[in-house]
Design an enzyme around this catalytic site. Structure first.
Site, PDB file in Angstrom:
ATOM      1  N   HIS A  53      -9.242   2.391   0.860  1.00 20.53           N
ATOM      2  CA  HIS A  53      -9.264   1.863   0.937  1.00 20.53           C
ATOM      3  C   HIS A  53     -10.846   1.557   1.830  1.00 20.53           C
ATOM      4  O   HIS A  53     -10.368   2.030   3.118  1.00 20.53           O
ATOM      5  CB  HIS A  53      -8.668   0.269   0.437  1.00 20.53           C
ATOM      6  CG  HIS A  53      -8.158  -0.377   2.213  1.00 20.53           C
ATOM      7  ND1 HIS A  53      -6.920   0.333   2.211  1.00 20.53           N
ATOM      8  CD2 HIS A  53      -8.292  -1.297   3.214  1.00 20.53           C
ATOM      9  CE1 HIS A  53      -6.371  -0.287   3.210  1.00 20.53           C
ATOM     10  NE2 HIS A  53      -6.861  -0.938   3.628  1.00 20.53           N
ATOM     11  N   HIS A 111      -4.737  -6.115  -1.925  1.00 23.81           N
ATOM     12  CA  HIS A 111      -5.597  -6.276  -0.922  1.00 23.81           C
ATOM     13  C   HIS A 111      -6.535  -5.948   0.250  1.00 23.81           C
ATOM     14  O   HIS A 111      -7.535  -7.203   0.332  1.00 23.81           O
ATOM     15  CB  HIS A 111      -4.554  -5.175  -0.011  1.00 23.81           C
ATOM     16  CG  HIS A 111      -4.627  -4.411   1.576  1.00 23.81           C
ATOM     17  ND1 HIS A 111      -4.737  -5.824   2.305  1.00 23.81           N
ATOM     18  CD2 HIS A 111      -5.836  -4.158   2.842  1.00 23.81           C
ATOM     19  CE1 HIS A 111      -4.908  -5.241   3.346  1.00 23.81           C
ATOM     20  NE2 HIS A 111      -5.450  -4.656   3.400  1.00 23.81           N
ATOM     21  N   HIS A 171       0.716   1.913   7.860  1.00 20.96           N
ATOM     22  CA  HIS A 171       0.410   1.338   8.980  1.00 20.96           C
ATOM     23  C   HIS A 171       2.816   1.229   9.696  1.00 20.96           C
ATOM     24  O   HIS A 171       3.500   1.166   8.497  1.00 20.96           O
ATOM     25  CB  HIS A 171       0.780  -0.488   9.382  1.00 20.96           C
ATOM     26  CG  HIS A 171      -1.182  -0.566   9.358  1.00 20.96           C
ATOM     27  ND1 HIS A 171      -2.116  -0.888  10.082  1.00 20.96           N
ATOM     28  CD2 HIS A 171      -2.063  -0.964   7.934  1.00 20.96           C
ATOM     29  CE1 HIS A 171      -2.608  -0.922   9.562  1.00 20.96           C
ATOM     30  NE2 HIS A 171      -3.043  -0.705   8.598  1.00 20.96           N
TER      31      HIS A 171
HETATM   32 FE    FE Z   1      -4.860  -1.098   7.821  1.00 23.48          FE
HETATM   33 ZN    ZN Z   2      -6.708  -2.555   5.229  1.00 22.39          ZN
END
Ligand code: FE
Ligand code: ZN
Length: 261
Positions: A53, A111, A171
């Site tokens: 993304h 997201h 993450h």
């Molecule tokens: Fe990120």
């Molecule tokens: Zn992101």
């Protein structure tokens, strides 16, 4: 045999590098310097870049790495991912010839509206998914551009992969996610066990990712909106009866947005 490495960057990002000792592919190279140092230390040539993304922590190093290695860049149909040599959509195959690795693309909006994931499609690697900021270990990404229904459908698509699938998210948010998960589902013994194991990993400086889908299905509240305790907690927190899984999912996501450990 291929190996997958987390390259830490910024505060809590993992940039993923897949390599065979000579060639490498980078997933979401947010930081060019971090990737370049990793490759140079091992004399690896970058053969491909894959983007999930458009957020800066995922594409920040794209232009300079693509220029240096003159390698192809696969990414979603979104003008905010610059420098793509190939736009990929649901069901498309990406064959990384130098690594012998075939991946399949899943569209997982929520997201961001154009977020995609890459799933292994041959046995060059054990079953794996590179899912960016959609599914996290113990959590899921924030809904910046999608609806709860979209995100829930995207997570369901990931949850339908084989349970042994390794979840390579972008993450290290795991401990904060699990702390929230335990408030949502205090009676989940698998969650308590996971939290102590992962806390111990972090204390040693070891990444908690990849996790497996089996583990996420047992402990991630965002994949558990049909579990009675999750429904009860979400209803109590929302202060109303919730009607169906999307409503429960939305309430849990909303709750997490305001949650401070
Ligand atoms: Fe990120
Ligand atoms: Zn992101």
């Amino acid at each position: 045999m291929l190996r997958v490495h987390p390259v830490p960057a910024f505060d809590d990002n993992y940039l993923w590098v897949i390599e065979d000792g000579r060639h490498a592919a980078a997933v979401d190279p947010g930081d060019a310097q971090a990737i370049a140092s990793f490759l140079d230390a091992r004399s690896l040539t970058l053969a491909a870049i894959l983007v999930t993304h458009h957020h800066d922590d995922h594409i920040g190093g794209l232009a300079s790495l693509a220029a240096r290695f003159a390698c192809p860049v696969a990414g979603p149909d979104d003008e905010r991912v610059p420098g793509r040599t190939r736009t990929v959509r649901e069901g498309d195959e990406v064959f990384l010839e130098s690594l012998g690795l075939r991946l399949r693309v899943l569209e997982v909006p929520g997201h961001t509206r154009s977020h995609i994931a890459y799933v292994t499609d041959n046995n060059a690697l054990p079953p794996s998914v590179f899912c960016g900021d959609t599914l996290f270990a113990g959590g899921c990404g924030r809904l910046f551009e999608g609806t709860p229904a979209q995100m829930r459908a995207s997570l369901a698509k990931l949850a339908a992969l084989p349970s042994e699938t390794r979840v390579y998210c972008a993450h290290e948010y795991t401990l904060a996610n699990l702390k929230f998960a335990r408030v949502v589902e205090p009676g989940n013994a698998a969650l308590v066990a996971r939290e102590s194991r992962d806390a111990e990993r972090r204390a040693r400086g070891v990444p908690t990712v990849p996790s497996t889908l089996a583990e996420e299905l047992k402990t991630n509240p965002f994949l558990r909106d049909c579990a009675p305790e999750v429904i009860a907690s979400a209803s109590r927190h929302a202060g109303r009866a919730l009607s169906g899984p999307v409503d429960v999912f939305a309430a849990v996501r909303e709750w997490k947005n305001g949650f401070r450990a």
